[in-house]
Design a protein around this motif. Structure first.
Motif, PDB file in Angstrom:
ATOM      1  N   TRP A 214       0.855  -1.179   0.000  1.00  0.00           N
ATOM      2  CA  TRP A 214       0.000   0.000   0.000  1.00  0.00           C
ATOM      3  C   TRP A 214       0.897   1.236   0.000  1.00  0.00           C
ATOM      4  O   TRP A 214       1.654   1.463   0.934  1.00  0.00           O
ATOM      5  CB  TRP A 214      -0.921   0.009   1.212  1.00  0.00           C
ATOM      6  N   ILE A 215       0.809   2.015  -1.086  1.00  0.00           N
ATOM      7  CA  ILE A 215       1.638   3.202  -1.251  1.00  0.00           C
ATOM      8  C   ILE A 215       0.775   4.444  -1.034  1.00  0.00           C
ATOM      9  O   ILE A 215      -0.306   4.573  -1.621  1.00  0.00           O
ATOM     10  CB  ILE A 215       2.270   3.248  -2.659  1.00  0.00           C
ATOM     11  N   GLU A 216       1.253   5.344  -0.202  1.00  0.00           N
ATOM     12  CA  GLU A 216       0.491   6.558   0.091  1.00  0.00           C
ATOM     13  C   GLU A 216       0.489   7.490  -1.117  1.00  0.00           C
ATOM     14  O   GLU A 216       1.545   7.870  -1.631  1.00  0.00           O
ATOM     15  CB  GLU A 216       1.088   7.276   1.304  1.00  0.00           C
ATOM     16  N   LYS A 217      -0.702   7.834  -1.581  1.00  0.00           N
ATOM     17  CA  LYS A 217      -0.859   8.743  -2.716  1.00  0.00           C
ATOM     18  C   LYS A 217      -2.060   9.646  -2.453  1.00  0.00           C
ATOM     19  O   LYS A 217      -3.195   9.315  -2.797  1.00  0.00           O
ATOM     20  CB  LYS A 217      -1.056   7.963  -4.022  1.00  0.00           C
ATOM     21  N   PRO A 218      -1.834  10.785  -1.855  1.00  0.00           N
ATOM     22  CA  PRO A 218      -2.960  11.667  -1.503  1.00  0.00           C
ATOM     23  C   PRO A 218      -3.546  12.372  -2.722  1.00  0.00           C
ATOM     24  O   PRO A 218      -2.870  12.577  -3.735  1.00  0.00           O
ATOM     25  CB  PRO A 218      -2.316  12.669  -0.545  1.00  0.00           C
ATOM     26  N   ILE A 219      -4.801  12.724  -2.628  1.00  0.00           N
ATOM     27  CA  ILE A 219      -5.472  13.570  -3.613  1.00  0.00           C
ATOM     28  C   ILE A 219      -6.264  14.621  -2.858  1.00  0.00           C
ATOM     29  O   ILE A 219      -6.533  14.485  -1.657  1.00  0.00           O
ATOM     30  CB  ILE A 219      -6.413  12.762  -4.534  1.00  0.00           C
ATOM     31  N   GLU A 220      -6.659  15.665  -3.558  1.00  0.00           N
ATOM     32  CA  GLU A 220      -7.419  16.739  -2.926  1.00  0.00           C
ATOM     33  C   GLU A 220      -8.907  16.499  -3.146  1.00  0.00           C
ATOM     34  O   GLU A 220      -9.378  16.534  -4.289  1.00  0.00           O
ATOM     35  CB  GLU A 220      -7.016  18.091  -3.510  1.00  0.00           C
ATOM     36  N   PRO A 221      -9.667  16.233  -2.083  1.00  0.00           N
ATOM     37  CA  PRO A 221     -11.095  15.933  -2.243  1.00  0.00           C
ATOM     38  C   PRO A 221     -11.864  17.098  -2.857  1.00  0.00           C
ATOM     39  O   PRO A 221     -11.631  18.259  -2.525  1.00  0.00           O
ATOM     40  CB  PRO A 221     -11.571  15.665  -0.809  1.00  0.00           C
ATOM     41  N   GLY A 222     -12.753  16.757  -3.767  1.00  0.00           N
ATOM     42  CA  GLY A 222     -13.643  17.751  -4.346  1.00  0.00           C
ATOM     43  C   GLY A 222     -12.989  18.727  -5.292  1.00  0.00           C
ATOM     44  O   GLY A 222     -13.581  19.745  -5.636  1.00  0.00           O
TER      45      GLY A 222
ATOM     46  N   GLN B  35     -14.033   0.727 -16.212  1.00  0.00           N
ATOM     47  CA  GLN B  35     -13.078   0.602 -15.111  1.00  0.00           C
ATOM     48  C   GLN B  35     -13.836   0.467 -13.798  1.00  0.00           C
ATOM     49  O   GLN B  35     -14.701   1.284 -13.476  1.00  0.00           O
ATOM     50  CB  GLN B  35     -12.160   1.821 -15.046  1.00  0.00           C
ATOM     51  N   LEU B  36     -13.526  -0.585 -13.071  1.00  0.00           N
ATOM     52  CA  LEU B  36     -14.118  -0.806 -11.751  1.00  0.00           C
ATOM     53  C   LEU B  36     -13.027  -0.625 -10.707  1.00  0.00           C
ATOM     54  O   LEU B  36     -12.037  -1.351 -10.697  1.00  0.00           O
ATOM     55  CB  LEU B  36     -14.730  -2.204 -11.662  1.00  0.00           C
ATOM     56  N   LYS B  37     -13.209   0.359  -9.846  1.00  0.00           N
ATOM     57  CA  LYS B  37     -12.232   0.654  -8.800  1.00  0.00           C
ATOM     58  C   LYS B  37     -12.855   0.347  -7.441  1.00  0.00           C
ATOM     59  O   LYS B  37     -13.989   0.747  -7.159  1.00  0.00           O
ATOM     60  CB  LYS B  37     -11.822   2.126  -8.859  1.00  0.00           C
ATOM     61  N   THR B  38     -12.121  -0.382  -6.603  1.00  0.00           N
ATOM     62  CA  THR B  38     -12.593  -0.675  -5.249  1.00  0.00           C
ATOM     63  C   THR B  38     -11.916   0.278  -4.273  1.00  0.00           C
ATOM     64  O   THR B  38     -10.698   0.467  -4.313  1.00  0.00           O
ATOM     65  CB  THR B  38     -12.283  -2.132  -4.865  1.00  0.00           C
TER      66      THR B  38
ATOM     67  N   SER C 261     -14.132  12.330  -5.651  1.00  0.00           N
ATOM     68  CA  SER C 261     -12.815  12.641  -6.208  1.00  0.00           C
ATOM     69  C   SER C 261     -12.176  11.425  -6.866  1.00  0.00           C
ATOM     70  O   SER C 261     -11.390  11.563  -7.813  1.00  0.00           O
ATOM     71  CB  SER C 261     -11.894  13.174  -5.103  1.00  0.00           C
ATOM     72  N   GLU C 262     -12.504  10.227  -6.375  1.00  0.00           N
ATOM     73  CA  GLU C 262     -11.924   9.018  -6.960  1.00  0.00           C
ATOM     74  C   GLU C 262     -12.357   8.817  -8.412  1.00  0.00           C
ATOM     75  O   GLU C 262     -11.705   8.088  -9.162  1.00  0.00           O
ATOM     76  CB  GLU C 262     -12.321   7.792  -6.132  1.00  0.00           C
ATOM     77  N   CYS C 263     -13.434   9.470  -8.806  1.00  0.00           N
ATOM     78  CA  CYS C 263     -13.891   9.344 -10.193  1.00  0.00           C
ATOM     79  C   CYS C 263     -12.861   9.882 -11.179  1.00  0.00           C
ATOM     80  O   CYS C 263     -12.820   9.458 -12.340  1.00  0.00           O
ATOM     81  CB  CYS C 263     -15.217  10.089 -10.382  1.00  0.00           C
ATOM     82  N   PHE C 264     -12.025  10.817 -10.733  1.00  0.00           N
ATOM     83  CA  PHE C 264     -11.109  11.498 -11.647  1.00  0.00           C
ATOM     84  C   PHE C 264      -9.669  11.007 -11.537  1.00  0.00           C
ATOM     85  O   PHE C 264      -8.807  11.476 -12.265  1.00  0.00           O
ATOM     86  CB  PHE C 264     -11.140  13.011 -11.375  1.00  0.00           C
ATOM     87  N   VAL C 265      -9.403  10.095 -10.622  1.00  0.00           N
ATOM     88  CA  VAL C 265      -8.031   9.639 -10.411  1.00  0.00           C
ATOM     89  C   VAL C 265      -7.881   8.243 -10.994  1.00  0.00           C
ATOM     90  O   VAL C 265      -8.710   7.360 -10.745  1.00  0.00           O
ATOM     91  CB  VAL C 265      -7.672   9.629  -8.907  1.00  0.00           C
ATOM     92  N   ASN C 266      -6.818   8.050 -11.756  1.00  0.00           N
ATOM     93  CA  ASN C 266      -6.615   6.769 -12.434  1.00  0.00           C
ATOM     94  C   ASN C 266      -5.218   6.233 -12.124  1.00  0.00           C
ATOM     95  O   ASN C 266      -4.408   6.002 -13.021  1.00  0.00           O
ATOM     96  CB  ASN C 266      -6.804   6.945 -13.944  1.00  0.00           C
TER      97      ASN C 266
ATOM     98  N   ASP D 230      -7.706   6.447   8.127  1.00  0.00           N
ATOM     99  CA  ASP D 230      -7.784   7.754   8.796  1.00  0.00           C
ATOM    100  C   ASP D 230      -7.538   8.888   7.799  1.00  0.00           C
ATOM    101  O   ASP D 230      -6.704   9.775   8.015  1.00  0.00           O
ATOM    102  CB  ASP D 230      -6.779   7.827   9.947  1.00  0.00           C
ATOM    103  N   LYS D 231      -8.245   8.830   6.700  1.00  0.00           N
ATOM    104  CA  LYS D 231      -8.208   9.833   5.631  1.00  0.00           C
ATOM    105  C   LYS D 231      -6.879   9.873   4.877  1.00  0.00           C
ATOM    106  O   LYS D 231      -6.656  10.766   4.057  1.00  0.00           O
ATOM    107  CB  LYS D 231      -8.540  11.221   6.180  1.00  0.00           C
ATOM    108  N   ILE D 232      -6.005   8.935   5.153  1.00  0.00           N
ATOM    109  CA  ILE D 232      -4.757   8.819   4.388  1.00  0.00           C
ATOM    110  C   ILE D 232      -5.008   7.855   3.233  1.00  0.00           C
ATOM    111  O   ILE D 232      -5.331   6.686   3.446  1.00  0.00           O
ATOM    112  CB  ILE D 232      -3.601   8.309   5.268  1.00  0.00           C
ATOM    113  N   ARG D 233      -4.874   8.350   2.033  1.00  0.00           N
ATOM    114  CA  ARG D 233      -5.185   7.558   0.845  1.00  0.00           C
ATOM    115  C   ARG D 233      -3.993   6.689   0.462  1.00  0.00           C
ATOM    116  O   ARG D 233      -2.861   7.167   0.365  1.00  0.00           O
ATOM    117  CB  ARG D 233      -5.552   8.476  -0.322  1.00  0.00           C
ATOM    118  N   GLN D 234      -4.268   5.392   0.214  1.00  0.00           N
ATOM    119  CA  GLN D 234      -3.228   4.451  -0.174  1.00  0.00           C
ATOM    120  C   GLN D 234      -3.677   3.657  -1.396  1.00  0.00           C
ATOM    121  O   GLN D 234      -4.856   3.318  -1.536  1.00  0.00           O
ATOM    122  CB  GLN D 234      -2.909   3.488   0.977  1.00  0.00           C
ATOM    123  N   VAL D 235      -2.714   3.362  -2.268  1.00  0.00           N
ATOM    124  CA  VAL D 235      -2.973   2.611  -3.498  1.00  0.00           C
ATOM    125  C   VAL D 235      -2.158   1.328  -3.456  1.00  0.00           C
ATOM    126  O   VAL D 235      -0.958   1.353  -3.144  1.00  0.00           O
ATOM    127  CB  VAL D 235      -2.594   3.436  -4.747  1.00  0.00           C
ATOM    128  N   LYS D 236      -2.797   0.201  -3.766  1.00  0.00           N
ATOM    129  CA  LYS D 236      -2.075  -1.072  -3.789  1.00  0.00           C
ATOM    130  C   LYS D 236      -1.326  -1.201  -5.113  1.00  0.00           C
ATOM    131  O   LYS D 236      -1.924  -1.144  -6.189  1.00  0.00           O
ATOM    132  CB  LYS D 236      -3.035  -2.253  -3.610  1.00  0.00           C
TER     133      LYS D 236
END
Length: 375
Positions: A135-143, A283-286, A301-306, A315-321
């Motif tokens: 799990w790699i931390e990759k933050p995005i800005e909500p909204g 694309q199906l994202k979980t 916001s996840e709709c726009f991140v690929n 705890d609001k820290i976004r991680q990508v596998k």
């Protein structure tokens, strides 16, 4: 076939010379016969009668091959089975004339012969690359990115989305398909026919779909588990099936949000990976949250991140596998237990049987092969 050629030979080695003569329009007419099945004379029509058939059968019994060949090229049908105790295998020849022009690329004698190239230098053997998921931390800005187009949201509590967006169409789970209003529908999660009805009733197929029916932690009750599967995997399967069967011009992103650390829901990631391999336009994202309904802005916001198909929020820290290379500290041989019991799923396949053979050669054990077909 209308154009016919019959050749009578005593051994197959004679055929090349006869074909060469035939190609040069100088065949030996005593053993090579040509004709057209449509050009029957009156005498040949008589052969088609009962007495004529007996005459042909008599020729076959006496193996008068030349006469049989002459009759066959003139259009008389011959029962070739009568010539053999064991019927020979028929060989299909090309229906086009053989062309003598040579099209092979000629070797350039003026160029020096190229040296053989080795795939790997002898002193540099191929190296193994070890990968593991992290799990790699990759933050995005909500909204940050507004959604102007219509959004389709599968949820039973749509208040948060209604307050944030006016272009939301919500789908509730129920017993039957029903349009409750212009922006609200009800469908049965495990009824495959409800999903095409839903798609047909929409003004257009939305670019973004958010699936929020998995809204509670796992409970070890068979009835609840079946209901949870209907609202997750089965629902997503029927939804993607309906989308694939519908003609559309846009790509679609489905965000499946679920309570994190729940194995029942996290298994959806396998379906998501398979879907992305077979249909790149869907694309199906979980996305795993502690409480999805408290993270509405993040879900949008996840709709726009690929940057991945498996996302989790801790705890609001976004991680990508993602797959990451690593160096193993040590590589040891597989530890097998003497007199143990090993269950191999997919055991009827080649890989399963290879593993079973390996175990059997190493230790005395009981091996159970489980598969969908007989080995």
């Amino acid at each position: 076939m209308d154009e016919r050629l019959a050749v009578v030979v005593s051994k197959i080695d004679e055929l090349p010379e006869i074909f060469r003569q035939y190609q040069q329009n100088s065949p030996n007419e005593t053993i090579a016969f040509t004709g057209n099945a449509k050009n029957k004379s009156s005498s040949e029509l008589i052969i088609d009668e009962e007495e004529g058939k007996q005459f042909i059968d008599n020729l076959i019994q006496k193996r008068k091959l030349n006469k049989i060949g002459m009759f066959w090229v003139s259009g008389i049908e011959i029962d070739w089975q009568l010539l053999y105790d064991t019927p020979p295998k028929r060989i299909a020849l090309p229906t086009y004339p053989f062309e003598k022009k040579r099209y092979w690329i000629q070797k350039d004698q003026t160029r020096p012969a190229s040296k053989s190239v080795q795939a790997f230098p002898i002193d540099e053997p191929p190296q193994l690359l070890y990968l593991e998921t992290k799990w790699i931390e990759k933050p995005i800005e909500p909204g940050k990115n507004p959604i102007d187009n219509q959004i389709l949201v599968f949820c039973n509590h749509s208040d948060r989305f209604d307050k944030m967006r006016s272009n939301v169409v919500t789908v509730h789970s129920g017993e039957n398909f029903e349009q409750l209003s212009e922006t609200k529908y009800c469908i049965c999660p495990d009824n495959a026919s409800d999903y095409p009805k839903l798609i047909e009733n929409l003004d257009h197929i939305p670019e973004f779909i958010i699936h929020l029916w998995s809204d509670h932690p796992f409970e070890p009750d068979n009835k609840i588990v079946r209901n949870d599967i209907s609202k997750s995997l089965i629902s997503l399967f029927y939804l993607t099936q309906a989308l694939l069967n519908k003609k559309r011009s846009n790509n679609i992103r489905i965000i499946y949000a679920y309570p994190s650390n729940q194995p029942l829901y996290e298994a959806i990631s396998g379906f998501a990976r398979t879907l992305s391999q077979e249909n790149s336009d869907i694309q199906l994202k979980t996305v795993g949250f502690k409480n999805p309904y408290e993270m509405t802005a993040h879900i949008l916001s996840e709709c726009f991140v690929n940057d991945g198909l498996e996302i989790q929020y801790d705890d609001k820290i976004r991680q990508v596998k993602q797959l990451q290379p690593f160096e193993p500290s040590s590589i040891s041989e597989l530890s097998l237990k003497e007199n143990g019991v090993y269950l191999i799923t997919g055991g009827s396949g080649k890989l399963g049987q290879t593993i079973a053979k390996y175990i059997a050669e190493k230790v005395q054990s009981t091996i159970v092969l489980c598969g969908r077909k007989n080995p």
